[in-house]
Write a protein that holds these residues in place. Structure first.
Motif: not given
Ligand code: NCC
Length: 276
Positions: A2-6, A9-12, A248-253
């Protein structure tokens, strides 16, 4: 998976990627010989607390970007490998706070690395592709490139310039997170200098603007802004899992898609501003 929310993901990333430099207390570097080569101060102590930071990829799409003044407006700027500023200030700025170099450059281009004034500005950090989750001792015996001698030669010539060796554990902690967040199987090679540099700056800064890691409308097959060399693999990746890094970076933007399109700019929070 399952895809993590941004946010998740930042917390990971914050909790699982341990960004540290080799210290004189780390075996096998805790010998009297290594003591006087490794910097006394930690990277944190050397840079202090940083506000807004910029990471400048080496992509050809920086050409004619006129991003120089915007990049220089940051408190600190990170660049990669042999990426020059001289003659390219208009597009990439002139400030260099940290330069992250790979061990291949330090070893294979040793003479240039030791002589070129390009490397004498700012803080240097070198990294080497280590075997998957290898202990430091195992990596020390068998680095991908035998860069330790070149590192020592540089330290003797420039004893005042901070020059760190990235703890190789970080690259695989980061790779694991890339893999966990991808549906496809990722080649087991370490992340690119670009991705490592982004995460290093996220540990040091309040906010990180990354330029032309996600390509803008200027996207081109020209590999670097400073060379006339065409290779699509530079942007999409071959050895490094670049495409997965970019997803990944796009997801976190936290910036806008418009900023990516016009400036190749992505905005990421520093880990100290991530609340888990
Ligand atoms: O090319 P390189 O990378 O030095 O680029 C630094 C980082 O910028 C991002 N990049 C670069 C070009 C491009 N068109 N798009 C991009 O997004 C990438 O994130 C890249 O990491 C490296 O990662 O260390 C690399 O180093 C070079 C080379 O060793 C150095 O430039 C020193 O000469 C590698 N090239 C080769 O080995 C031929 C490259 O694969 C990775």
């Amino acid at each position: 998976a399952a895809k993590l929310s941004p946010e998740q993901l930042l917390c990971r990333l914050r909790d699982r990627v341990n960004v540290t430099m080799i210290r004189g207390s780390d075996g096998p570097f805790n010998s009297s010989e290594w003591q006087h080569y490794l910097p006394d101060k930690s990277l944190n102590e050397t840079v202090g607390r940083l506000g807004r930071c910029a990471v400048v990829s080496s992509a050809g799409s920086l050409k004619s970007s006129h991003l120089g003044p915007e990049i220089d407006s940051h408190d600190a700027v990170l660049r990669f490998n042999g990426a020059p500023v001289k003659g390219f200030q208009e597009d990439v700025g002139q400030k260099t706070t940290i330069r992250l170099v790979n061990s291949q450059l330090v070893t294979v281009e040793e003479q240039q690395f030791l002589k070129d004034a390009l490397y004498n500005t700012g803080i240097l950090i070198v990294w080497d592709p280590a075997p998957y989750h290898a202990e430091i001792h195992e990596w020390y015996r068998k680095p991908d490139y035998k860069f330790f001698e070149a590192y020592k030669s540089y330290r003797i010539r420039h004893p005042e310039q901070p020059f760190y060796i990235l703890n190789p554990k970080m690259q695989w902690q980061l790779w694991d997170i890339l893999q966990e967040n991808s549906l496809e199987h990722i080649q087991p090679n370490p992340p690119s200098s670009g991705m490592l540099g982004i995460v290093i700056m996220m540990t040091l800064c309040d906010e990180v603007d990354v330029y032309e890691f996600l390509p803008s409308k200027r996207q081109t097959d020209i590999c670097h802004y400073y060379q006339k060399f065409h290779d699509h693999a530079c942007t999409m990746g071959a050895y490094h899992p670049l495409l997965f890094e970019k997803n990944l970076v796009k997801h976190l933007n936290q910036g806008t898609d418009e900023d990516i399109y016009t400036h190749g700019k992505v905005t990421l929070p520093g880990f100290r501003n991530v609340h888990c």
